[in-house]
Design a protein around this motif. Sequence first.
Motif, PDB file in Angstrom:
ATOM      1  N   GLN A  40      -5.681   9.148 -14.339  1.00 28.66           N
ATOM      2  CA  GLN A  40      -4.536   8.429 -13.775  1.00 28.66           C
ATOM      3  C   GLN A  40      -3.997   9.114 -12.530  1.00 28.66           C
ATOM      4  O   GLN A  40      -4.030  10.334 -12.407  1.00 28.66           O
ATOM      5  CB  GLN A  40      -3.403   8.354 -14.799  1.00 28.66           C
ATOM      6  CG  GLN A  40      -3.687   7.319 -15.867  1.00 28.66           C
ATOM      7  CD  GLN A  40      -2.651   7.371 -16.974  1.00 28.66           C
ATOM      8  OE1 GLN A  40      -1.985   8.387 -17.176  1.00 28.66           O
ATOM      9  NE2 GLN A  40      -2.529   6.278 -17.689  1.00 28.66           N
TER      10      GLN A  40
ATOM     11  N   THR B 220      -7.026  12.271 -17.563  1.00 33.75           N
ATOM     12  CA  THR B 220      -6.837  10.873 -17.985  1.00 33.75           C
ATOM     13  C   THR B 220      -7.332   9.898 -16.921  1.00 33.75           C
ATOM     14  O   THR B 220      -7.383   8.692 -17.157  1.00 33.75           O
ATOM     15  CB  THR B 220      -5.338  10.575 -18.227  1.00 33.75           C
ATOM     16  OG1 THR B 220      -4.638  10.780 -16.992  1.00 33.75           O
ATOM     17  CG2 THR B 220      -4.752  11.457 -19.301  1.00 33.75           C
TER      18      THR B 220
ATOM     19  N   SER C 173      -0.403   8.767 -10.193  1.00 36.04           N
ATOM     20  CA  SER C 173       0.879   8.061 -10.121  1.00 36.04           C
ATOM     21  C   SER C 173       1.897   8.846  -9.306  1.00 36.04           C
ATOM     22  O   SER C 173       1.796  10.073  -9.172  1.00 36.04           O
ATOM     23  CB  SER C 173       1.419   7.836 -11.534  1.00 36.04           C
ATOM     24  OG  SER C 173       1.481   9.068 -12.203  1.00 36.04           O
TER      25      SER C 173
ATOM     26  N   LYS D 183      -2.124  13.542  -9.830  1.00 34.06           N
ATOM     27  CA  LYS D 183      -3.484  13.080 -10.163  1.00 34.06           C
ATOM     28  C   LYS D 183      -3.866  13.791 -11.430  1.00 34.06           C
ATOM     29  O   LYS D 183      -4.006  15.016 -11.433  1.00 34.06           O
ATOM     30  CB  LYS D 183      -4.463  13.558  -9.084  1.00 34.06           C
ATOM     31  CG  LYS D 183      -4.776  12.591  -8.011  1.00 34.06           C
ATOM     32  CD  LYS D 183      -5.994  13.153  -7.270  1.00 34.06           C
ATOM     33  CE  LYS D 183      -5.858  12.848  -5.790  1.00 34.06           C
ATOM     34  NZ  LYS D 183      -6.866  13.519  -4.985  1.00 34.06           N
ATOM     35  N   ASN D 184      -4.030  13.041 -12.489  1.00 38.35           N
ATOM     36  CA  ASN D 184      -4.411  13.689 -13.746  1.00 38.35           C
ATOM     37  C   ASN D 184      -5.903  13.459 -13.973  1.00 38.35           C
ATOM     38  O   ASN D 184      -6.335  12.362 -14.334  1.00 38.35           O
ATOM     39  CB  ASN D 184      -3.571  13.107 -14.896  1.00 38.35           C
ATOM     40  CG  ASN D 184      -3.766  13.880 -16.177  1.00 38.35           C
ATOM     41  OD1 ASN D 184      -4.826  14.459 -16.402  1.00 38.35           O
ATOM     42  ND2 ASN D 184      -2.755  13.896 -17.014  1.00 38.35           N
TER      43      ASN D 184
END
Length: 310
Positions: free
Chosen positions: A58, A56, A60, A52-53
Motif C-alpha cells: 500500500q 502490504t 498512502s 509506502k508499505n
Amino acid sequence: MKSVSATAPGKIILFGEHAVVYDVPAIAIPVPGVCAQVLVSTAPRGTGILLKNLSTGQMSAVDLTSSDPIARMIRTVLDFARVGALDVTLTLESSIPIASGLGSGAAVSTAVARGLSRFLDLALDDHALNGMVYEIEKMHHGTPSGIDNTVIVFEQPIWFQREHPIEMLSFGAEFTFLVADTGMSALTKAVVSDVRGFYDRHVRFVRSVLDEIAALVVAARSALARGDAVGVGGLMFANHALLQTLSVSSGELDLLVGVARDAGALGAKLSGGGRGGNMIALVCSADAQRISDALYKAGAVRVIETVLRR
Ligand code: PMV
C-alpha cells in the motif's frame, strides 16, 4: 536529496509474560533475525508525508490527525521536533509476523520514530524514544506492561519490571533458541483481560501462581548468567506449566512444546500473550535443525533460530 534509514528488531519474552502485568519481573530478548526497517527520503515540495508499505503493497498519504498508530508515531516525533509540516516519503518493510508475540507493532513504531528523528537531526535518546513508543503501544494493547517497546528500543536482553529501572542482562554462555509460530493469531489484549478476570475471581490462587513465576524468573536470571542451559531449560518447562494454569496456552502451543521436548529441547514454553502466536525452545546448537524439522512436521508455520551471544 536526503535519505536515511533505521531498523528495529523483533523480540520475544523468555520468562514472565502475563505475570509482568502484575509487577513480577520478566526477561525478554531481541530477535534480530526479523526486523522492521524504514527509509525516510526527501519528497518534492507540497507532497506532505507519503507512506509506502512494501509489506502490504500500500501507498498512502499520512493523515496526521488520524488515530492510525503509524500516523500517531509520526505526529509524536514532529511535535517533539516542533515541525509543523514535512515533505517526505517513508518506505516501510517488516519481516516480523503480525500479532504473534514478536513485537511487530513496537518494532514498526521504533523504526519509524528513529528514521524520522535521524532525518530531522533530532537528539532523541533511547529513553525518550522508549516513552514515545510505549504511548503508541497503549493504542494497540490497552494497558501493556512496556516490555515489548523496551527490549526493541534497547536491542538488548533485558530484565524488566514495571516502575523499576531497566536492567540489561549478559549471559554466561551462548544460547540457541528456536521460535516456532503456531500460525494461530490471538489478541494479546483479550488474553490479558481474561487473566485479569481470572485474577479478580480467584485472587489467592492467581497470586500464588504469580509468586511461583516470580521465583522462577529470579532463578532463570542466575541460570542465564551462569551459562547453565539445562537449568534455564527446566525453568522454561516450569514457566509453561504455570502459564497453562492461567489458561493462556492452547492445544497448538502445548503440542509444539511437547514435540520440542520429545525431540530433545532443553526447555520450551509459550511466549507472549499466548492462546496462539509463538513458543520458544532452548536447544543445543547441534540439535537445532533436527528439532526445527520436528516442529515444522508438527504444524509450525515458521521456525526462527535466534542465538544469544554471551
Ligand atoms: O504477545 P506479546 O509478545 O506482545 O506479549 C504480551 C506480554 C504480556 O505480558 C501478556 C502483556 C504485557 O503487556 O506485558
